[in-house]
Design a protein around this motif. Structure first.
Motif, PDB file in Angstrom:
ATOM      1  N   PRO A 107     -48.763 -39.574 -54.534  1.00 37.23           N
ATOM      2  CA  PRO A 107     -49.739 -40.308 -53.831  1.00 37.23           C
ATOM      3  C   PRO A 107     -51.045 -39.355 -53.808  1.00 37.23           C
ATOM      4  O   PRO A 107     -50.953 -38.123 -54.025  1.00 37.23           O
ATOM      5  CB  PRO A 107     -49.272 -40.490 -52.379  1.00 37.23           C
ATOM      6  CG  PRO A 107     -48.235 -39.444 -52.086  1.00 37.23           C
ATOM      7  CD  PRO A 107     -47.534 -39.070 -53.666  1.00 37.23           C
ATOM      8  N   LYS A 108     -52.261 -40.004 -53.790  1.00 40.35           N
ATOM      9  CA  LYS A 108     -53.324 -39.252 -53.732  1.00 40.35           C
ATOM     10  C   LYS A 108     -53.623 -39.166 -51.993  1.00 40.35           C
ATOM     11  O   LYS A 108     -53.973 -40.343 -51.674  1.00 40.35           O
ATOM     12  CB  LYS A 108     -54.651 -40.108 -54.437  1.00 40.35           C
ATOM     13  CG  LYS A 108     -54.385 -40.220 -56.105  1.00 40.35           C
ATOM     14  CD  LYS A 108     -55.580 -40.814 -56.555  1.00 40.35           C
ATOM     15  CE  LYS A 108     -55.629 -40.715 -58.191  1.00 40.35           C
ATOM     16  NZ  LYS A 108     -54.484 -40.265 -58.728  1.00 40.35           N
ATOM     17  N   VAL A 109     -53.633 -38.110 -51.784  1.00 38.01           N
ATOM     18  CA  VAL A 109     -54.080 -37.832 -50.527  1.00 38.01           C
ATOM     19  C   VAL A 109     -55.407 -36.803 -50.194  1.00 38.01           C
ATOM     20  O   VAL A 109     -55.484 -36.013 -50.860  1.00 38.01           O
ATOM     21  CB  VAL A 109     -52.735 -36.932 -49.779  1.00 38.01           C
ATOM     22  CG1 VAL A 109     -52.920 -37.087 -48.208  1.00 38.01           C
ATOM     23  CG2 VAL A 109     -51.309 -37.808 -50.016  1.00 38.01           C
ATOM     24  N   ARG A 110     -56.213 -37.285 -49.275  1.00 40.61           N
ATOM     25  CA  ARG A 110     -57.233 -36.503 -48.959  1.00 40.61           C
ATOM     26  C   ARG A 110     -57.401 -36.400 -47.263  1.00 40.61           C
ATOM     27  O   ARG A 110     -57.116 -37.399 -46.637  1.00 40.61           O
ATOM     28  CB  ARG A 110     -58.473 -36.732 -49.563  1.00 40.61           C
ATOM     29  CG  ARG A 110     -59.217 -38.010 -49.415  1.00 40.61           C
ATOM     30  CD  ARG A 110     -60.718 -38.174 -49.983  1.00 40.61           C
ATOM     31  NE  ARG A 110     -61.314 -39.200 -49.469  1.00 40.61           N
ATOM     32  CZ  ARG A 110     -62.248 -39.067 -48.668  1.00 40.61           C
ATOM     33  NH1 ARG A 110     -62.649 -38.004 -48.110  1.00 40.61           N
ATOM     34  NH2 ARG A 110     -62.710 -40.286 -48.348  1.00 40.61           N
ATOM     35  N   PHE A 111     -58.284 -35.338 -46.936  1.00 42.46           N
ATOM     36  CA  PHE A 111     -58.583 -35.402 -45.430  1.00 42.46           C
ATOM     37  C   PHE A 111     -59.765 -36.107 -45.129  1.00 42.46           C
ATOM     38  O   PHE A 111     -60.656 -35.933 -45.832  1.00 42.46           O
ATOM     39  CB  PHE A 111     -58.765 -33.913 -45.038  1.00 42.46           C
ATOM     40  CG  PHE A 111     -57.461 -33.100 -44.830  1.00 42.46           C
ATOM     41  CD1 PHE A 111     -57.251 -32.912 -43.153  1.00 42.46           C
ATOM     42  CD2 PHE A 111     -56.632 -32.566 -45.555  1.00 42.46           C
ATOM     43  CE1 PHE A 111     -56.053 -32.178 -42.811  1.00 42.46           C
ATOM     44  CE2 PHE A 111     -55.342 -31.981 -44.923  1.00 42.46           C
ATOM     45  CZ  PHE A 111     -55.267 -31.736 -43.893  1.00 42.46           C
ATOM     46  N   ILE A 112     -59.681 -36.963 -44.283  1.00 38.62           N
ATOM     47  CA  ILE A 112     -61.061 -37.586 -43.781  1.00 38.62           C
ATOM     48  C   ILE A 112     -61.653 -36.863 -42.815  1.00 38.62           C
ATOM     49  O   ILE A 112     -62.923 -36.733 -42.768  1.00 38.62           O
ATOM     50  CB  ILE A 112     -60.615 -39.201 -43.315  1.00 38.62           C
ATOM     51  CG1 ILE A 112     -59.777 -39.979 -44.072  1.00 38.62           C
ATOM     52  CG2 ILE A 112     -61.831 -39.644 -42.608  1.00 38.62           C
ATOM     53  CD1 ILE A 112     -60.595 -40.513 -45.346  1.00 38.62           C
ATOM     54  N   THR A 113     -60.748 -36.348 -41.847  1.00 41.03           N
ATOM     55  CA  THR A 113     -61.430 -35.175 -41.020  1.00 41.03           C
ATOM     56  C   THR A 113     -61.807 -33.968 -41.563  1.00 41.03           C
ATOM     57  O   THR A 113     -61.011 -33.359 -42.223  1.00 41.03           O
ATOM     58  CB  THR A 113     -60.296 -35.167 -39.919  1.00 41.03           C
ATOM     59  OG1 THR A 113     -59.690 -36.120 -39.471  1.00 41.03           O
ATOM     60  CG2 THR A 113     -60.995 -34.262 -38.757  1.00 41.03           C
ATOM     61  N   LYS A 114     -63.209 -33.725 -41.214  1.00 41.37           N
ATOM     62  CA  LYS A 114     -63.440 -32.233 -41.966  1.00 41.37           C
ATOM     63  C   LYS A 114     -62.799 -31.120 -41.346  1.00 41.37           C
ATOM     64  O   LYS A 114     -62.574 -31.007 -40.097  1.00 41.37           O
ATOM     65  CB  LYS A 114     -64.961 -32.059 -41.418  1.00 41.37           C
ATOM     66  CG  LYS A 114     -65.812 -32.859 -42.466  1.00 41.37           C
ATOM     67  CD  LYS A 114     -67.187 -32.550 -42.164  1.00 41.37           C
ATOM     68  CE  LYS A 114     -68.367 -33.479 -42.836  1.00 41.37           C
ATOM     69  NZ  LYS A 114     -68.269 -33.042 -44.458  1.00 41.37           N
ATOM     70  N   ILE A 115     -62.415 -30.197 -42.117  1.00 38.21           N
ATOM     71  CA  ILE A 115     -61.502 -29.059 -42.005  1.00 38.21           C
ATOM     72  C   ILE A 115     -61.896 -27.793 -42.738  1.00 38.21           C
ATOM     73  O   ILE A 115     -62.291 -27.946 -43.726  1.00 38.21           O
ATOM     74  CB  ILE A 115     -60.011 -29.335 -42.077  1.00 38.21           C
ATOM     75  CG1 ILE A 115     -59.064 -28.333 -41.565  1.00 38.21           C
ATOM     76  CG2 ILE A 115     -59.923 -29.665 -43.626  1.00 38.21           C
ATOM     77  CD1 ILE A 115     -57.753 -28.785 -41.339  1.00 38.21           C
TER      78      ILE A 115
END
Length: 199
Positions: A71-79
């Motif tokens: 799956p393509k996964v990324r953070f929406i919340t900045k970290i």
């Protein structure tokens, strides 16, 4: 998307939603689209890390070729993390790239991302600035990651010194996010951050 992929995702989705172990680790999964191609994940910052107390949202896109491709996964919340882009939320994690195996599941992915928060790999960075800070100044890295966790992910960390520097840059007309990025990448050296912003 093929029926096989759909059935597989439905099964994995139920596995995550019904799992007591997953719920206790602060990992959640929800559907965005009925066709199962888009999911939203939430990960709790692991205890004893700068991310503790934060809740991080993930965007999960399932390709038509799942489970043969990750799956393509990324953070929406900045970290602020060496293996996650502070700009785009892109994640550098081997199982999301060349180490993916068709036997892996959404549960594996979510728990692996949570484990990455607890054990950064600065030698294989997604964000070179953060990785360098992690290697050169652990204290500043930790405080910066905690600051981002409080601003973006809702943790209760407070750092009055950081807030004061942000206010000073905002008083000079710098937008808050730009000020935070400059200060974070300059190890909270106000002079350096100011030069970076105005030169």
């Amino acid at each position: 998307m093929s029926n096989i992929a759909q059935q597989r995702i439905q099964r994995e989705f139920r596995e995550v939603v019904k799992s007591k172990e997953i719920a206790e680790s602060g990992v959640h999964l929800e559907l965005i689209k009925d066709d199962l191609t888009e999911l939203a994940g939430t990960i709790a910052g692991p205890p004893d890390t700068p991310y503790q107390g934060g809740k991080y949202k993930l965007e999960i896109k399932i390709p038509d070729t799942y489970p043969f491709n990750p799956p393509k996964v990324r953070f929406i919340t900045k970290i602020w993390h060496p293996n996650i882009s502070s700009v785009t939320g892109a994640i550098c994690l081997d199982i999301l790239k060349d180490q993916w195996a068709a036997a892996m599941t959404l549960r594996t992915v979510l728990l692996s991302i949570q484990a990455l928060l607890a054990a950064p790999e600065p030698s294989d960075p997604q964000d070179a600035v953060v990785a360098r800070q992690y290697q050169e100044n652990q204290q500043i890295f930790r405080e910066t990651a905690q600051h981002w966790a409080s601003v973006y992910a809702g943790s209760s960390y407070k750092n009055p010194a950081f807030d004061k520097m942000l206010s000073q840059l905002k008083d000079m007309g710098v937008e808050e996010t730009a000020a935070r990025v400059a200060l974070s990448s300059c190890a909270w050296d106000l002079q350096k951050a100011t030069e970076q912003l105005f030169n």
